[in-house]
Design an enzyme around this catalytic site. Structure first.
Site, PDB file in Angstrom:
ATOM      1  N   GLU A  50      38.332  45.030  25.538  1.00 39.63           N
ATOM      2  CA  GLU A  50      39.512  44.204  25.752  1.00 39.63           C
ATOM      3  C   GLU A  50      39.840  43.461  24.454  1.00 39.63           C
ATOM      4  OE1 GLU A  50      41.183  40.949  28.992  1.00 39.63           O
ATOM      5  OE2 GLU A  50      39.036  40.992  28.584  1.00 39.63           O
ATOM      6  N   LYS A 119      47.174  44.604  32.705  1.00 39.87           N
ATOM      7  CA  LYS A 119      46.208  43.860  33.516  1.00 39.87           C
ATOM      8  C   LYS A 119      46.886  43.281  34.753  1.00 39.87           C
ATOM      9  CE  LYS A 119      42.530  40.447  32.696  1.00 39.87           C
ATOM     10  NZ  LYS A 119      41.925  39.627  31.614  1.00 39.87           N
ATOM     11  N   CYS A 160      39.055  43.814  32.697  1.00 40.20           N
ATOM     12  CA  CYS A 160      38.276  42.592  32.841  1.00 40.20           C
ATOM     13  C   CYS A 160      38.338  42.000  34.255  1.00 40.20           C
ATOM     14  CB  CYS A 160      38.712  41.580  31.788  1.00 40.20           C
ATOM     15  SG  CYS A 160      37.486  40.276  31.497  1.00 40.20           S
TER      16      CYS A 160
END
Length: 286
Positions: A50, A119, A160
């Site tokens: 990331e 995301k 994440c």
């Protein structure tokens, strides 16, 4: 099983745990070198961390943000083509239409952009005395499930905080994924507590391989990443794991082993769809 089938049922995955600096050009140059090194070790799929091209933090996202295509994704395209592999480009801050996103771009062996995952779940947490972080102060969320196909298997992508949401992994399972990849940057509070636990949970619940790529730890950074990039197999076992420093870890993904696990413990066919279901409200991938 034919020789070709046996070959296609196994492939090498590389996870690059990059030491990210504040100099974008240095980060991109290092990615070129490390992906080439991974390819020389036989890797067919390479995963980056990331925010691989910039420091992680709300104060950095707008400064380092790019359009896609742009400088960083052009480099990813070239590297994927040069090394003839699938490159999961971790994530970068993306600017589009006046909004910022935390975005993973995936490139195929011919350098083609085959996926862009924004995301979905923004990292907004507040643990008193430990850490407060609010991605939503600068970033907008994505709205799509994201999968792509390789000659070996289908891959589901999250970034994440996406990993904390079991429903996303379950939907990827229903879409036929056998590998989940999560570029991520857990911190020194949540990292030791939850990083490995979440990966093993997602792998075990869905009988899939799960791989995570973290930036290497930089104690001097404003946000200190936990590191410890990891690969977990469908039995819930850790089969590759980095320390806190910059490194490449490798895992040989065995899809026949995955198939055997699913046959031995056939949870997919044993679900009580008459009692419960996890469904996608919005269809679409990318």
């Amino acid at each position: 099983m034919s020789a070709v089938t046996r070959i296609m049922s196994k492939f090498r995955l590389a996870v690059v745990q990059l030491q990210v600096s504040s100099v974008k050009a240095d980060n991109l140059s290092k990615v070129r070198r490390l992906v080439k090194e991974a390819a020389e070790q036989g890797s067919k799929v390479v995963l980056l961390p990331e925010c691989f091209n910039s420091p992680y933090g709300t104060s950095f996202f707008s400064k380092y943000a790019e359009k896609i295509p742009g400088e960083s994704t052009q480099m990813l395209s070239e590297v994927a083509k040069e090394n003839k592999l699938h490159l999961v480009g971790g994530s970068i801050p993306e600017e589009d239409g006046g909004k910022l996103y935390n975005t993973c771009a995936v490139f195929g062996p011919e350098g083609e952009l085959i996926l862009k995952h924004r995301k979905i779940h923004l990292f907004d947490i507040d643990i008193p005395g430990k850490i407060r972080f609010q991605e939503s102060e600068t970033l907008s969320p994505g709205n799509s499930l994201s999968t792509f196909d390789t000659p070996f298997c289908r891959v589901g992508v999250g970034i994440c905080y996406d990993m904390r949401f079991a429903e996303l992994a379950q939907l990827y399972n229903r879409k036929g994924c056998q590998l989940l990849v999560y570029p991520g940057a857990f911190n020194m509070t949540t990292g030791p507590a939850h990083w490995e636990l979440l990966q093993r949970g997602r792998a075990l619940d869905n009988q899939m391989y799960v791989a995570t790529a973290s930036p290497a730890r930089d104690e001097a950074a404003s946000y200190v990443a936990w590191g410890h990039s990891t690969v977990v197999n469908p039995w819930g076992e850790v089969i590759a794991k980095a320390g806190p420093e910059e490194s490449i870890i490798y895992a040989d993904i065995d899809l026949q082993y995955l198939a055997d696990i699913r046959q031995q413990i056939p949870i997919s066919s044993q679900r009580r769809d008459d009692l419960y279901a996890v469904t996608a409200v919005q269809q679409g991938s990318g």
